[in-house]
Design a protein around this motif. Structure first.
Motif, PDB file in Angstrom:
ATOM      1  N   GLY A 156      36.596  25.424  42.446  1.00  0.00           N
ATOM      2  CA  GLY A 156      36.294  26.680  41.759  1.00  0.00           C
ATOM      3  C   GLY A 156      37.111  26.763  40.476  1.00  0.00           C
ATOM      4  N   SER A 157      36.894  27.849  39.740  1.00  0.00           N
ATOM      5  CA  SER A 157      37.569  27.972  38.438  1.00  0.00           C
ATOM      6  C   SER A 157      39.101  27.856  38.529  1.00  0.00           C
ATOM      7  CB  SER A 157      37.157  29.279  37.750  1.00  0.00           C
ATOM      8  OG  SER A 157      37.301  30.383  38.615  1.00  0.00           O
ATOM      9  N   GLU A 177      41.955  38.100  43.028  1.00  0.00           N
ATOM     10  CA  GLU A 177      40.860  38.012  44.006  1.00  0.00           C
ATOM     11  C   GLU A 177      41.052  39.132  45.009  1.00  0.00           C
ATOM     12  OE1 GLU A 177      37.895  36.342  44.570  1.00  0.00           O
ATOM     13  OE2 GLU A 177      37.862  37.661  46.305  1.00  0.00           O
ATOM     14  N   ASP A 227      34.457  36.804  35.779  1.00  0.00           N
ATOM     15  CA  ASP A 227      33.371  36.211  36.571  1.00  0.00           C
ATOM     16  C   ASP A 227      33.117  37.023  37.836  1.00  0.00           C
ATOM     17  OD1 ASP A 227      31.508  34.420  37.585  1.00  0.00           O
ATOM     18  OD2 ASP A 227      33.033  33.066  38.405  1.00  0.00           O
ATOM     19  N   HIS A 260      38.304  37.216  38.566  1.00  0.00           N
ATOM     20  CA  HIS A 260      37.581  37.151  39.838  1.00  0.00           C
ATOM     21  C   HIS A 260      37.610  35.687  40.282  1.00  0.00           C
ATOM     22  CE1 HIS A 260      36.183  40.844  37.974  1.00  0.00           C
ATOM     23  NE2 HIS A 260      35.722  41.254  39.146  1.00  0.00           N
ATOM     24  N   ASP A 278      42.422  44.246  42.092  1.00  0.00           N
ATOM     25  CA  ASP A 278      41.183  44.405  41.335  1.00  0.00           C
ATOM     26  C   ASP A 278      41.362  43.718  39.969  1.00  0.00           C
ATOM     27  OD1 ASP A 278      38.938  45.314  40.004  1.00  0.00           O
ATOM     28  OD2 ASP A 278      39.784  47.306  39.637  1.00  0.00           O
ATOM     29  N   GLY A 279      40.552  42.728  39.715  1.00  0.00           N
ATOM     30  CA  GLY A 279      40.719  41.950  38.490  1.00  0.00           C
ATOM     31  C   GLY A 279      40.546  42.771  37.227  1.00  0.00           C
ATOM     32  N   HIS A 339      38.746  40.049  47.665  1.00  0.00           N
ATOM     33  CA  HIS A 339      38.219  39.878  49.026  1.00  0.00           C
ATOM     34  C   HIS A 339      39.350  39.388  49.936  1.00  0.00           C
ATOM     35  CE1 HIS A 339      35.928  38.492  52.442  1.00  0.00           C
ATOM     36  NE2 HIS A 339      34.829  38.994  51.912  1.00  0.00           N
ATOM     37  N   HIS A 342      31.273  26.329  34.585  1.00  0.00           N
ATOM     38  CA  HIS A 342      32.427  25.429  34.585  1.00  0.00           C
ATOM     39  C   HIS A 342      32.360  24.411  33.440  1.00  0.00           C
ATOM     40  CE1 HIS A 342      32.929  26.700  39.039  1.00  0.00           C
ATOM     41  NE2 HIS A 342      33.541  27.540  38.216  1.00  0.00           N
TER      42      HIS A 342
HETATM   43  C1  LIG Z   1      31.577  34.692  41.363  1.00  0.00           C
HETATM   44  S1  LIG Z   1      32.947  34.733  42.434  1.00  0.00           S
HETATM   45  C2  LIG Z   1      34.213  33.921  41.538  1.00  0.00           C
HETATM   46  C3  LIG Z   1      34.038  32.446  41.357  1.00  0.00           C
HETATM   47  C4  LIG Z   1      35.141  31.773  40.603  1.00  0.00           C
HETATM   48  N1  LIG Z   1      35.478  32.461  39.356  1.00  0.00           N
HETATM   49  C5  LIG Z   1      34.746  30.342  40.273  1.00  0.00           C
HETATM   50  O1  LIG Z   1      34.191  30.086  39.194  1.00  0.00           O
HETATM   51  O2  LIG Z   1      35.016  29.479  41.087  1.00  0.00           O
HETATM   52  C6  LIG Z   1      33.463  36.394  42.303  1.00  0.00           C
HETATM   53  C7  LIG Z   1      34.668  36.727  43.172  1.00  0.00           C
HETATM   54  O3  LIG Z   1      35.151  38.018  42.813  1.00  0.00           O
HETATM   55  C8  LIG Z   1      35.666  38.650  43.988  1.00  0.00           C
HETATM   56  N2  LIG Z   1      35.756  40.079  43.666  1.00  0.00           N
HETATM   57  C9  LIG Z   1      34.830  41.048  43.796  1.00  0.00           C
HETATM   58  N3  LIG Z   1      35.264  42.202  43.234  1.00  0.00           N
HETATM   59  C10 LIG Z   1      36.502  41.934  42.727  1.00  0.00           C
HETATM   60  C11 LIG Z   1      37.442  42.694  41.961  1.00  0.00           C
HETATM   61  N4  LIG Z   1      37.208  43.972  41.644  1.00  0.00           N
HETATM   62  N5  LIG Z   1      38.585  42.098  41.576  1.00  0.00           N
HETATM   63  C12 LIG Z   1      38.840  40.806  41.893  1.00  0.00           C
HETATM   64  N6  LIG Z   1      37.982  40.027  42.607  1.00  0.00           N
HETATM   65  C13 LIG Z   1      36.831  40.583  43.004  1.00  0.00           C
HETATM   66  C14 LIG Z   1      34.689  38.259  45.054  1.00  0.00           C
HETATM   67  O4  LIG Z   1      35.297  38.370  46.334  1.00  0.00           O
HETATM   68  C15 LIG Z   1      34.381  36.800  44.666  1.00  0.00           C
HETATM   69  O5  LIG Z   1      35.224  35.915  45.345  1.00  0.00           O
END
Ligand SMILES: C[S@@+](CC[C@H](N)C(=O)[O-])C[C@H]1O[C@@H](n2cnc3c(N)ncnc32)[C@H](O)[C@@H]1O
Length: 297
Positions: free
Chosen positions: A102-103, A121, A170, A42, A149-150, A123, A19
């Motif tokens: 968060g981000s 996101e 991320d 993500h 899916d990101g 989940h 961050h």
């Molecule tokens: C490390 S966390 C993100 C934290 C956020 N970027 C922050 O800095 O506050 C990763 C997130 O990606 C989500 N995730 C996992 N696979 C994903 C995908 N294929 N596409 C989007 N989100 C996904 C998870 O559920 C999780 O919430």
């Protein structure tokens, strides 16, 4: 899949690094009036409680942002860190440190009316929480939440109409294909939009895919003739230690990195003093340290 919940990790040393870099990059990009699109591939849940069960169970924030907010005696933080702490404190207007942004919330707080934020996101629970948190902002069309899916969804925003974008990648890397998908995503994104700013967080852990990822990102940047900057922060050894009763104790995440492709030209000079200040502040053993490498185009 999907056992990862960022609420356990919010405000840990990796979030502090991620961050701090995110804010420094974004604030530079916001100097120009032209609209900016930010894509968070993500996004997580957006806001986290540091006094709740998740953060309490893991204790990770206590060794991350909470150490910094407690303001242990020592030299004052350099500007990039001071700015990060100011942004976090902005989410706790009554003082204290109950909320960690968060981000998505960090970015939205800094954006101007002409800018756009796209949040992916996957989940189900976190996507629902994120959508509910974002709804409270009443940000209208400025912020879009996609339960997609990101890696697949984000490229459709590239290039944006204003041809200015920053993409934060991320993933949780809970499945090892995330490493390869991250590199493939950046490669594809660069093909579509070579002047975008790509910011990739990655864990530094003893597994081959994790070791390879920054190397693959460097290769992509070099082949595309683009500048890059890579910052890493280590807080402890990655060695498995033994507990007094002879059990193996996993160390938890010892280090992480931020790889920035097409970084602002001022970023290295901002990050060097920030990392030099941060490493001793967040050190958990004598292996703490940082690196900062880069190449111009
Ligand atoms: C490390 S966390 C993100 C934290 C956020 N970027 C922050 O800095 O506050 C990763 C997130 O990606 C989500 N995730 C996992 N696979 C994903 C995908 N294929 N596409 C989007 N989100 C996904 C998870 O559920 C999780 O919430």
């Amino acid at each position: 899949m999907f056992s990862y919940r960022h609420a356990f990790h919010a405000g840990n040393h990796a979030d502090v690094l991620k961050h701090t870099v995110l804010i420094a990059v974004l604030e530079h990009l916001l100097h120009k009036d032209t609209p900016l699109t930010v894509v968070d591939t993500h996004a997580g849940a957006g806001l986290y409680r540091l006094d709740g069960d998740y953060a309490g169970t893991s204790g990770e924030a206590a060794e991350g942002v909470l150490r910094l907010l407690a303001g242990t005696p020592g030299p004052t933080p350099p500007p990039a860190l001071a700015r990060y702490l100011e942004v976090v404190r902005g989410f706790n207007p009554g003082g204290g440190s109950r909320v960690y942004p968060g981000s998505p919330f960090i970015v939205q707080r800094l954006l101007r009316p002409q800018d756009r934020l796209k949040l992916c996101e996957l989940h189900p629970t976190d996507a629902r929480t994120l959508a509910a948190n974002v709804a409270q902002l009443e940000a209208g069309r400025q912020v879009a939440v996609l339960r997609e899916d990101g890696f697949g969804a984000a490229t459709k925003f590239l290039p944006p109409p204003s041809r200015r974008a920053m993409v934060l990648v991320d993933p949780s890397y809970e499945i090892k294909t995330d490493y390869g998908r991250t590199a493939a995503f950046v490669g594809e994104a660069l093909k579509r939009f070579a002047t975008g700013v790509y910011v990739v967080w990655h864990p530094i852990i003893p597994r081959p895919e994790a070791h390879d990822l920054p190397r693959r990102l460097r290769t992509l940047a070099t082949r595309a003739g683009k500048p890059w900057l890579h910052a890493t922060l280590t807080v402890k050894s990655s060695k498995v230690a033994a507990t007094p009763d002879g059990q193996a104790r996993r160390p938890g995440l010892p280090a992480s990195g931020m790889f920035v492709l097409n970084p602002p030209y001022t970023l290295a000079e901002q990050l060097r003093p920030a990392l030099a200040w941060l490493a001793p502040q967040l050190a958990q053993d004598r292996h703490a340290g940082f690196t900062l490498d880069g190449a111009s185009a």
